[in-house]
Write a protein that holds these residues in place. Sequence first.
Motif, PDB file in Angstrom:
ATOM      1  N   CYS A  76       0.828  -1.191   0.000  1.00 47.92           N
ATOM      2  CA  CYS A  76       0.000   0.000   0.000  1.00 47.92           C
ATOM      3  C   CYS A  76       0.872   1.254   0.000  1.00 47.92           C
ATOM      4  N   VAL A  77       0.566   2.200  -0.861  1.00 53.26           N
ATOM      5  CA  VAL A  77       1.302   3.465  -0.909  1.00 53.26           C
ATOM      6  C   VAL A  77       0.921   4.333   0.287  1.00 53.26           C
ATOM      7  N   GLY A  78      -0.369   4.482   0.511  1.00 49.19           N
ATOM      8  CA  GLY A  78      -0.888   5.261   1.635  1.00 49.19           C
ATOM      9  C   GLY A  78      -2.341   4.892   1.851  1.00 49.19           C
ATOM     10  N   ALA A  79      -2.826   5.086   3.085  1.00 52.93           N
ATOM     11  CA  ALA A  79      -4.203   4.692   3.381  1.00 52.93           C
ATOM     12  C   ALA A  79      -4.725   5.413   4.599  1.00 52.93           C
ATOM     13  N   SER A  80      -6.041   5.565   4.631  1.00 53.37           N
ATOM     14  CA  SER A  80      -6.756   6.039   5.818  1.00 53.37           C
ATOM     15  C   SER A  80      -7.890   5.056   6.059  1.00 53.37           C
ATOM     16  N   LEU A  81      -8.075   4.677   7.318  1.00 48.99           N
ATOM     17  CA  LEU A  81      -9.019   3.618   7.654  1.00 48.99           C
ATOM     18  C   LEU A  81      -9.722   3.963   8.948  1.00 48.99           C
ATOM     19  N   CYS A  82     -11.007   3.637   9.049  1.00 49.50           N
ATOM     20  CA  CYS A  82     -11.690   3.764  10.329  1.00 49.50           C
ATOM     21  C   CYS A  82     -12.654   2.602  10.516  1.00 49.50           C
ATOM     22  N   LEU A  83     -12.810   2.215  11.771  1.00 47.16           N
ATOM     23  CA  LEU A  83     -13.747   1.174  12.180  1.00 47.16           C
ATOM     24  C   LEU A  83     -14.883   1.858  12.921  1.00 47.16           C
ATOM     25  N   PHE A  84     -16.134   1.461  12.640  1.00 46.79           N
ATOM     26  CA  PHE A  84     -17.269   2.126  13.267  1.00 46.79           C
ATOM     27  C   PHE A  84     -18.312   1.114  13.701  1.00 46.79           C
ATOM     28  N   ASP A  85     -19.134   1.540  14.683  1.00 51.80           N
ATOM     29  CA  ASP A  85     -20.322   0.773  15.043  1.00 51.80           C
ATOM     30  C   ASP A  85     -21.543   1.631  14.732  1.00 51.80           C
ATOM     31  N   GLU A  86     -22.699   1.313  15.307  1.00 53.09           N
ATOM     32  CA  GLU A  86     -23.905   2.056  14.961  1.00 53.09           C
ATOM     33  C   GLU A  86     -23.965   3.433  15.612  1.00 53.09           C
TER      34      GLU A  86
ATOM     35  N   GLY B 170     -18.460  -1.936  11.097  1.00 50.64           N
ATOM     36  CA  GLY B 170     -18.167  -1.630   9.719  1.00 50.64           C
ATOM     37  C   GLY B 170     -16.804  -0.983   9.576  1.00 50.64           C
ATOM     38  N   MET B 171     -16.307  -0.936   8.352  1.00 50.76           N
ATOM     39  CA  MET B 171     -15.015  -0.298   8.085  1.00 50.76           C
ATOM     40  C   MET B 171     -15.109   0.580   6.851  1.00 50.76           C
ATOM     41  N   ALA B 172     -14.407   1.694   6.879  1.00 43.49           N
ATOM     42  CA  ALA B 172     -14.241   2.587   5.736  1.00 43.49           C
ATOM     43  C   ALA B 172     -12.758   2.675   5.454  1.00 43.49           C
ATOM     44  N   PHE B 173     -12.368   2.431   4.199  1.00 42.78           N
ATOM     45  CA  PHE B 173     -10.962   2.260   3.868  1.00 42.78           C
ATOM     46  C   PHE B 173     -10.678   2.900   2.518  1.00 42.78           C
ATOM     47  N   LEU B 174      -9.706   3.817   2.470  1.00 44.24           N
ATOM     48  CA  LEU B 174      -9.356   4.530   1.244  1.00 44.24           C
ATOM     49  C   LEU B 174      -7.838   4.538   1.087  1.00 44.24           C
ATOM     50  N   THR B 175      -7.352   4.367  -0.146  1.00 51.27           N
ATOM     51  CA  THR B 175      -5.906   4.303  -0.363  1.00 51.27           C
ATOM     52  C   THR B 175      -5.460   5.206  -1.505  1.00 51.27           C
ATOM     53  N   SER B 176      -4.156   5.435  -1.556  1.00 53.05           N
ATOM     54  CA  SER B 176      -3.537   6.153  -2.673  1.00 53.05           C
ATOM     55  C   SER B 176      -2.811   5.192  -3.607  1.00 53.05           C
ATOM     56  N   GLY B 177      -3.111   3.902  -3.467  1.00 48.43           N
ATOM     57  CA  GLY B 177      -2.502   2.892  -4.320  1.00 48.43           C
ATOM     58  C   GLY B 177      -2.174   1.650  -3.516  1.00 48.43           C
ATOM     59  N   ALA B 178      -2.408   0.469  -4.103  1.00 44.04           N
ATOM     60  CA  ALA B 178      -2.143  -0.799  -3.417  1.00 44.04           C
ATOM     61  C   ALA B 178      -2.231  -1.926  -4.432  1.00 44.04           C
ATOM     62  N   SER B 179      -1.899  -3.125  -3.999  1.00 40.93           N
ATOM     63  CA  SER B 179      -2.041  -4.289  -4.866  1.00 40.93           C
ATOM     64  C   SER B 179      -3.493  -4.438  -5.306  1.00 40.93           C
ATOM     65  N   GLU B 180      -3.678  -4.646  -6.600  1.00 41.14           N
ATOM     66  CA  GLU B 180      -5.016  -4.814  -7.160  1.00 41.14           C
ATOM     67  C   GLU B 180      -5.386  -6.281  -7.360  1.00 41.14           C
TER      68      GLU B 180
END
Length: 377
Positions: free
Chosen positions: A42-52, A346-356
């Motif tokens: 992964c080049v870069g990423a932002s991730l968060c875990l959430f509940d209700e 749940g999870m929200a996950f965004l990257t600037s590049g990674a293995s496809e």
Amino acid sequence: MEKWNGYRLAVKLLPKKGRINHSDFSDEMTKKIEALLRYHRCVGASLCLFDEKKIKECLSFGLARKSGEKAQMDTVYRAASVSKLISAMGVMKLKEEGVIDLDGDAGAFFPVPLRHPKAPDTPITLRMLLSHTAGIHDGERYNLGIGNGMKLSEIMQGDSFTDHLPHAKWEYSNLGAGIGGAVTEAAAGQDFEGLMQERVFLPLGVSATYYPQKVKNVLADAYRILPAQKTPNFDAKKRQNKPLPAQEVNPETHYALAHGNLYISAMELGKLGMALMQPGFLKEESLKEMRKVIAPFGERAHNLSQGIGTFILKEKGISPRPIYGHQGMAYGAVHGLFFDPEKKIGMAFLTSGASEARNGVLADLNFDLMRLLMGGE
């Protein structure tokens, strides 16, 4: 499968890069997430875990831009096809208000003919467009036109219809989903960006937009890691320097918004995930309607089915229950918004590049993250 096995082997030979910039997770979990992101290059990423109720833990890793800007929790990314799920939220809100009809003739509000040439008497509906069952696909005309601003009426004169009839089977289509957004703004009499701001983002207190020119925080680039790139495949600054289009009803050009042009941070995306996980913003019947299986992915992915703007994942390696959400993959970036409404996670996950690399449709990276963060049963 042989293609992706070869790709996986090549990816493993690339140097591991990136370090944690911020983490609210335990030290043990932080190390596991870091190892996973590094494994998938992964080049870069932002991730968060959430509940209700709230965002529980957040983590940022690596670079938003190779020019030196680190990925942070307020870094904004082009969410690619995760946009389809969020756009569907807005459509369902308008349905609840009685502004649109999911099963009416979408062509009635459209400036160009919207009938399959093999079924001229069969109306194409918003439900079909948002579930990839409209008999529309991404032909050569679309792939050429989306890059040079071709009008929708010109694109639809090309190879944009499938060999099979509408509603006969599932075939993923960015064009079809984009037309869904354009139909929505034509039916509502308001541009799609304005609709989403008024009906979804402002009521939920979420900062997001379909136009990169309106992004205030750092907007991440996107890099394809194989073949390796020094320059971004998605250049944020170039996108932001383009003139901001007029905010007006224009379905001829706004077919390029709803399907993949949402700009948002992982934290804000997590807030939208919370709203999708339980009744409140949307009524329970609307959430059930979005999660109802309309068509299976078939040979593309036997563990996935399609709802209204929604992926429905049944994978025992992650959970004994269905997981809902959407993946995004474009320009080398890999994204995901997935949630389990029964377990309330749940999870929200965004990257600037990674293995496809992927099995069928779901990226290995999204699968591994869901198994790590949402599994455990």
